[in-house]
Design a protein around this motif. Structure first.
Motif, PDB file in Angstrom:
ATOM      1  N   UNK A  81      28.285  24.855  -8.149  1.00  0.00           N
ATOM      2  CA  UNK A  81      29.452  25.700  -7.849  1.00  0.00           C
ATOM      3  C   UNK A  81      29.655  26.801  -8.882  1.00  0.00           C
ATOM      4  N   UNK A  85      32.140  23.935 -12.601  1.00  0.00           N
ATOM      5  CA  UNK A  85      32.985  22.827 -12.141  1.00  0.00           C
ATOM      6  C   UNK A  85      32.373  21.468 -12.467  1.00  0.00           C
ATOM      7  N   UNK A  86      32.030  21.293 -13.708  1.00  0.00           N
ATOM      8  CA  UNK A  86      31.548  19.994 -14.169  1.00  0.00           C
ATOM      9  C   UNK A  86      32.725  19.040 -14.257  1.00  0.00           C
ATOM     10  N   UNK A  87      32.413  17.754 -14.358  1.00  0.00           N
ATOM     11  CA  UNK A  87      33.457  16.778 -14.629  1.00  0.00           C
ATOM     12  C   UNK A  87      33.612  16.718 -16.143  1.00  0.00           C
ATOM     13  N   UNK A  88      34.559  17.503 -16.664  1.00  0.00           N
ATOM     14  CA  UNK A  88      34.730  17.615 -18.117  1.00  0.00           C
ATOM     15  C   UNK A  88      35.088  16.283 -18.757  1.00  0.00           C
ATOM     16  N   UNK A  89      35.691  15.398 -17.957  1.00  0.00           N
ATOM     17  CA  UNK A  89      36.127  14.107 -18.507  1.00  0.00           C
ATOM     18  C   UNK A  89      34.993  13.087 -18.515  1.00  0.00           C
ATOM     19  N   UNK A  90      33.818  13.478 -18.043  1.00  0.00           N
ATOM     20  CA  UNK A  90      32.675  12.564 -18.029  1.00  0.00           C
ATOM     21  C   UNK A  90      31.614  13.082 -18.989  1.00  0.00           C
ATOM     22  N   UNK A  94      26.920  10.849 -17.328  1.00  0.00           N
ATOM     23  CA  UNK A  94      27.713  10.483 -16.150  1.00  0.00           C
ATOM     24  C   UNK A  94      27.743  11.597 -15.113  1.00  0.00           C
ATOM     25  N   UNK A  97      24.654  11.235 -13.270  1.00  0.00           N
ATOM     26  CA  UNK A  97      24.733  10.072 -12.381  1.00  0.00           C
ATOM     27  C   UNK A  97      25.514  10.399 -11.110  1.00  0.00           C
ATOM     28  N   UNK A  98      26.594  11.182 -11.272  1.00  0.00           N
ATOM     29  CA  UNK A  98      27.358  11.571 -10.085  1.00  0.00           C
ATOM     30  C   UNK A  98      26.465  12.377  -9.141  1.00  0.00           C
ATOM     31  N   UNK A 101      24.681  10.203  -6.895  1.00  0.00           N
ATOM     32  CA  UNK A 101      25.584   9.194  -6.335  1.00  0.00           C
ATOM     33  C   UNK A 101      25.060   8.577  -5.038  1.00  0.00           C
ATOM     34  N   UNK A 146      22.748  18.391 -12.522  1.00  0.00           N
ATOM     35  CA  UNK A 146      23.542  17.475 -11.709  1.00  0.00           C
ATOM     36  C   UNK A 146      23.163  17.587 -10.232  1.00  0.00           C
ATOM     37  N   UNK A 147      23.029  18.834  -9.772  1.00  0.00           N
ATOM     38  CA  UNK A 147      22.677  19.031  -8.364  1.00  0.00           C
ATOM     39  C   UNK A 147      21.248  18.554  -8.088  1.00  0.00           C
TER      40      UNK A 147
END
Lengths: 238, 290
Positions: A81, A85-90, A94, A97-98, A101, A146-147
């Motif tokens: 994206x 738009x990464x998961x900053x809290x991970x 992780x 891993x998402x 998924x 991630x993608x």
């Protein structure tokens, strides 16, 4: 492989896409260029199933695409994206891993992580860091990694070079070419028009929600209007 | 006296933490304060009571039964009252209004079916007391402390170590992007409400044993909501810290000052924390906290 046929999308009463038709064939890099607000992102989010088209159809290998991102993801389409738009809290791990998924978390996934590290070695050093603490370039690499972890057949890139220093931007765009060489089809929305056209097999120029022009990457790059509007080169300048 | 007060405070704090975690978990995913949570706790207390008395089942079965009931009610609550709003991308305010409606509905449902009287739990744990030196500590308090610690630790491990836990954490940050990677939002939201409901059921049993079961007991959970806000809505460690802190504060005030003005201290603490730290002790969200 992907056919977008006469698709219109509205945000409230604003028409964001106006009867847009594009197609992507297996193994291609297809670039979409155009100014801010032309509808490039909207188009990608519509393919991904996040936006629901008001009319028109999206087909993927003959099957009608649903407006449900998890369903689209299961068909082998993934996305990098705009603004990561990464998961900053991970952590970095992780986030990867998402990306995987939908797959079994087994040995093959570990191999795919190594593939990502071959492309972006820095990520291996950052594995247990939170994604929010990475630099902009590292974040973009993680978003791509991630993608990739989902082993997509088609990968959508939304402004992958946005906000990056020129050297980093080139590195990211080179990575996209390598991803294509390894067999993933790429659909790329970019404001960095010159690079995006240069590496594209085919390209579309979008403006105010419509496809204004299409052709091979070279043809679009050679078009005088495109040169004037997006590359800042006037006829006779060279 | 000090040890005794501390243990009692921790026990109450543990129950507050259990309830606060339910508020925080839902807030972290859907960004609204689920005021129906208190009613689920109330129904959990009734469920535990009926399993103990009508079915004559032993205490662990009552715990399991009320957790199961809480989970089912929590999921049903989401599917019936919140999902229709969710699919239309409604703003958090509408969720909250819907939640208040559910709370009022459930309370009145209990009035209409079971009546207004207080059900007092049978004394499964007895009024037995453990002596540690000078201090005499209620077995109920020890059980409450043990169960809430185990439940919260279990939740923590679940969120940190499992695939579903990772999906919940990803969704708490960005649901849309999570769905792009194949995470089914319905399933994650359902799971969150099942967990919050199960914890509500557990805390309901302990509240019931401490204060009896009655239709408006859900309002006790206002305190748990205060704990969640003090800790920082949406933050699970915050909910735990807020719950324990509030439990200790209230118990110490009751013992050393006066139990009548206990709530004055609780709500003053809330106001002071929010003045100094608008997003709570460990919260990340500065936006609307309703």
């Amino acid at each position: 492989m992907l056919t977008v046929d006469n698709v219109s999308v509205f945000y409230g009463r604003v028409r964001a896409l106006d009867r847009v038709s594009i197609s992507v064939n297996q193994g291609e890099i297809v670039s979409i260029i155009g100014p801010n607000g032309a509808g490039k992102s909207t188009l990608l989010w519509t393919v991904m199933g996040v936006n629901r088209p008001a009319s028109g159809s999206l087909r993927w290998r003959g099957e009608r695409l649903r407006s449900a991102p998890d369903w689209v993801a299961a068909r082998g389409i993934s996305m990098v994206p705009e603004r990561r738009r990464l998961f900053d809290n991970l952590t970095v791990r992780e986030n990867l891993l998402i990306g995987a998924y939908l797959r079994k978390w087994d040995l093959s996934m570990r191999q795919d992580m190594e593939t990502v590290f071959r492309l972006f070695p820095i990520l291996k050093e950052r594995l247990d860091q939170y994604a929010g603490t990475l630099s902009g370039g590292e974040q973009q690499m993680l978003a791509i990694g991630r993608a990739m972890m989902g082993r997509p057949t088609l990968l959508l890139f939304d402004e992958p070079s946005l906000g990056l220093a020129p050297a980093l931007a080139s590195e990211v765009l080179r990575a996209i070419q390598r991803i294509r060489e390894e067999g993933t089809t790429c659909l790329l929305a970019e404001q960095n028009a010159f690079k995006a056209l240069e590496m594209a097999d085919r390209a579309y120029v979008m403006n105010t929600g419509r496809v204004a022009l299409q052709g091979s990457g070279k043809e679009v790059l050679a078009n005088p209007e495109v040169r004037a509007a997006y590359l800042g080169i006037k006829a006779g300048d060279e | 006296m000090l040890l005794q007060t501390t243990i009692t405070g921790l026990a109450i704090g543990g129950i507050y933490a259990l309830m606060a975690v339910g508020y925080s978990l839902v807030f972290s995913i859907l960004n609204f304060s689920n005021f129906a949570h208190g009613s689920v706790i109330m129904l959990g207390a009734y469920a535990g009571y009926f399993v103990l008395t009508r079915a004559g089942a032993p205490f662990p079965v009552a715990i399991a039964g009320s957790m199961l009931a809480g989970a089912v009610i929590g999921v049903a609550n989401e599917r019936l009252a919140y999902k229709p709003l969710r699919v239309r991308n409604a703003r958090p305010l509408y969720f909250m209004i819907s939640a208040m409606g559910v709370a009022i509905f459930l309370e009145n449902l209990v009035y209409a079916t079971l009546g207004a009287h207080f059900y007092s739990y049978p004394e499964v744990l007895g009024r037995s007391i453990v002596r540690i030196g000078e201090a005499s500590i209620g077995v109920l308090d020890l059980f409450a402390l043990a169960f809430s610690s185990v439940a919260i630790t279990g939740l923590h491990l679940f969120l940190q170590r499992t695939k579903s836990g990772l999906a919940i954490r990803a969704c708490s940050f960005d649901m849309t992007v999570a769905s792009v990677f194949g995470i089914r939002l319905d399933r994650v939201v359902g799971l969150v409400f099942a967990i919050a409901g199960a914890l509500a059921g557990l805390s309901g049993v302990f509240l019931g044993m401490k204060y009896m079961a009655y239709p408006t007991m859900g309002w006790i959970t206002n305190k748990a909501y205060v704990a969640a806000v003090i800790g920082g809505l949406g933050s699970l460690p915050g909910a735990v810290v807020g719950g324990i802190a509030l439990g200790l504060l209230e118990t110490f005030v009751s013992v050393y000052v006066s139990s009548i003005i206990r709530d004055v201290f609780s709500f003053s603490a809330l106001v002071l924390v929010l003045l100094a730290m608008p997003n709570g002790l460990m919260g990340k969200y500065v936006e609307e906290k309703i």
